[in-house]
Motif scaffolding. Structure first.
Motif, PDB file in Angstrom:
ATOM      1  N   LYS A 223      -0.461 -65.727 -18.051  1.00  0.00           N
ATOM      2  CA  LYS A 223       0.662 -66.203 -18.272  1.00  0.00           C
ATOM      3  C   LYS A 223       2.024 -65.912 -17.567  1.00  0.00           C
ATOM      4  N   ALA A 224       1.585 -66.372 -16.351  1.00  0.00           N
ATOM      5  CA  ALA A 224       2.612 -66.347 -15.255  1.00  0.00           C
ATOM      6  C   ALA A 224       3.674 -67.362 -15.297  1.00  0.00           C
TER       7      ALA A 224
ATOM      8  N   GLN B 188      -1.582 -73.083 -12.549  1.00  0.00           N
ATOM      9  CA  GLN B 188      -1.466 -72.058 -11.312  1.00  0.00           C
ATOM     10  C   GLN B 188      -2.459 -70.882 -11.124  1.00  0.00           C
ATOM     11  N   GLY B 189      -3.115 -70.941  -9.876  1.00  0.00           N
ATOM     12  CA  GLY B 189      -3.975 -69.937  -9.668  1.00  0.00           C
ATOM     13  C   GLY B 189      -5.503 -70.181  -9.903  1.00  0.00           C
ATOM     14  N   ARG B 190      -5.538 -71.379 -10.351  1.00  0.00           N
ATOM     15  CA  ARG B 190      -7.045 -72.073 -10.593  1.00  0.00           C
ATOM     16  C   ARG B 190      -7.580 -72.232  -9.505  1.00  0.00           C
ATOM     17  N   GLU B 191      -7.009 -73.048  -8.509  1.00  0.00           N
ATOM     18  CA  GLU B 191      -7.735 -73.106  -7.173  1.00  0.00           C
ATOM     19  C   GLU B 191      -8.035 -71.869  -6.327  1.00  0.00           C
ATOM     20  N   GLU B 192      -7.371 -70.781  -6.669  1.00  0.00           N
ATOM     21  CA  GLU B 192      -7.306 -69.430  -5.818  1.00  0.00           C
ATOM     22  C   GLU B 192      -8.784 -68.864  -6.381  1.00  0.00           C
ATOM     23  N   ILE B 193      -8.736 -68.931  -7.728  1.00  0.00           N
ATOM     24  CA  ILE B 193      -9.936 -68.305  -8.342  1.00  0.00           C
ATOM     25  C   ILE B 193     -11.147 -68.877  -8.080  1.00  0.00           C
TER      26      ILE B 193
ATOM     27  N   ALA C  66      -2.592 -70.929 -17.633  1.00  0.00           N
ATOM     28  CA  ALA C  66      -3.176 -71.876 -18.091  1.00  0.00           C
ATOM     29  C   ALA C  66      -2.504 -73.265 -18.452  1.00  0.00           C
ATOM     30  N   LEU C  67      -1.064 -73.078 -18.656  1.00  0.00           N
ATOM     31  CA  LEU C  67      -0.334 -74.178 -18.858  1.00  0.00           C
ATOM     32  C   LEU C  67      -0.169 -75.123 -17.617  1.00  0.00           C
ATOM     33  N   SER C  68       0.215 -74.517 -16.467  1.00  0.00           N
ATOM     34  CA  SER C  68       0.418 -75.305 -15.197  1.00  0.00           C
ATOM     35  C   SER C  68      -0.971 -75.271 -14.338  1.00  0.00           C
TER      36      SER C  68
ATOM     37  N   LEU D  73      -8.132 -69.373 -19.973  1.00  0.00           N
ATOM     38  CA  LEU D  73      -8.430 -69.383 -18.442  1.00  0.00           C
ATOM     39  C   LEU D  73     -10.001 -70.085 -18.298  1.00  0.00           C
ATOM     40  N   ILE D  74     -10.887 -69.810 -18.795  1.00  0.00           N
ATOM     41  CA  ILE D  74     -12.136 -70.163 -18.767  1.00  0.00           C
ATOM     42  C   ILE D  74     -12.258 -71.748 -19.112  1.00  0.00           C
ATOM     43  N   ASN D  75     -11.647 -72.267 -20.170  1.00  0.00           N
ATOM     44  CA  ASN D  75     -11.314 -73.778 -20.222  1.00  0.00           C
ATOM     45  C   ASN D  75     -10.752 -74.350 -19.059  1.00  0.00           C
ATOM     46  N   ALA D  76      -9.536 -73.823 -18.420  1.00  0.00           N
ATOM     47  CA  ALA D  76      -9.168 -74.252 -17.319  1.00  0.00           C
ATOM     48  C   ALA D  76      -9.960 -74.315 -16.162  1.00  0.00           C
ATOM     49  N   LEU D  77     -10.591 -73.373 -15.961  1.00  0.00           N
ATOM     50  CA  LEU D  77     -11.672 -73.367 -14.808  1.00  0.00           C
ATOM     51  C   LEU D  77     -12.745 -74.333 -15.000  1.00  0.00           C
TER      52      LEU D  77
END
Length: 199
Positions: free
Chosen positions: A143-144, A180-185, A176-178, A39-43
Motif C-alpha cells: 500500500k505504498a 511499484q516494487g514488482r520488478e524488485e520482488i 498493487a495500483l502502480s 500482490l500475487i495477482n500483480a506478480l
C-alpha cells in the motif's frame, strides 16, 4: 520474468496432504487485509486469479500457483483480522507450520506488512515464527501508493524498527495500483531460482 503460463495447481486445506513439488516454491505470508492476493495477482500479471475480497480472511487454504511450469508462488492463509474462531486460527497456524517444515522446495518466505502503520503484534509474532521455522523473511511493505513519496523512508524505518530487522533484510515498498516494487520482488525471486533460459 516473462510469464507464459499461470495456473492454480493445488489448494490445500487443514486436512490436505501437501504436494511434493519438484520445482522451487516462493511463499507469501501476511495479515488478512494486507493485500496479499493483490500482490500475487500483480506478480502474475493477472487481475483476479488470486481472489481478493472485501472480507478479510478469504484465503483459508494454501494455494499453489504454477508459473511457467518452473516454480510456484505459494499463498499462505492470512492472519489477524479474519473473522473466525481462535481454534480455526490455530489450525491455520498448524497448516502453515506443517508446510514450512514439509516443503523440500521452499526457497524463501516473503512477509507482507502495511507500510502505513507500525507493525502490529501479529506481524511481529509472524516474523519471529517464520525465523523460528528456519527462514529469513523478506519484507514487502504494501500500500505504498497511500503515502507521499517523501514519507516512504520514514515508514520503512518504522517497519525495520518495529520488526527488529537485521540490517541485511530487504524491505520492498509495493503498490498493487502502480506496480511499484514488482520488478524488485521478481529480481529477488530470480536470484533464488536455479539458472534457466526463461528466468
Amino acid at each position: 520474468m516473462v510469464i507464459k503460463h499461470v495456473a492454480l495447481d493445488t489448494v490445500c486445506g487443514i486436512t490436505s496432504i501437501l504436494p511434493e513439488n519438484q520445482v522451487p516454491e516462493i511463499a507469501f505470508a501476511g495479515k488478512s487485509n494486507v493485500g496479499k492476493s493483490s500482490l500475487i495477482n500483480a506478480l502474475m500479471n493477472r487481475k483476479s486469479l488470486a481472489r481478493t475480497s472485501a472480507s478479510p480472511g478469504k484465503t483459508q487454504t494454501i494455494n499453489f500457483y504454477n508459473i511457467n511450469h518452473e516454480m510456484y508462488l505459494v499463498d499462505l492463509p492470512g492472519y489477524g483480522y479474519a473473522k473466525v474462531s481462535q481454534s480455526v486460527k490455530e489450525q491455520w497456524g498448524k497448516l502453515i507450520e506443517r508446510y514450512l517444515h514439509h516443503s523440500k522446495q521452499l526457497k524463501a518466505v516473503f512477509l507482507l506488512v502495511d507500510i502505513r502503520h507500525k507493525p502490529s503484534e501479529n506481524d511481529k509474532l509472524m516474523y519471529d515464527w517464520i525465523v523460528h521455522n528456519g527462514y529469513a523473511p523478506i519484507i514487502i511493505a504494501t500500500k505504498a501508493d497511500k503515502l507521499k513519496r517523501s514519507q516512504l523512508q520514514k515508514h520503512i524505518s518504522e517497519v525495520r524498527k518495529g520488526l527488529d530487522l537485521p540490517s541485511e533484510t530487504a524491505v520492498i515498498p509495493f503498490s498493487a495500483l502502480s506496480k511499484q516494487g514488482r520488478e524488485e520482488i521478481w529480481d529477488l525471486i530470480e536470484e533464488l531460482m536455479p539458472q534457466s533460459s526463461d528466468i
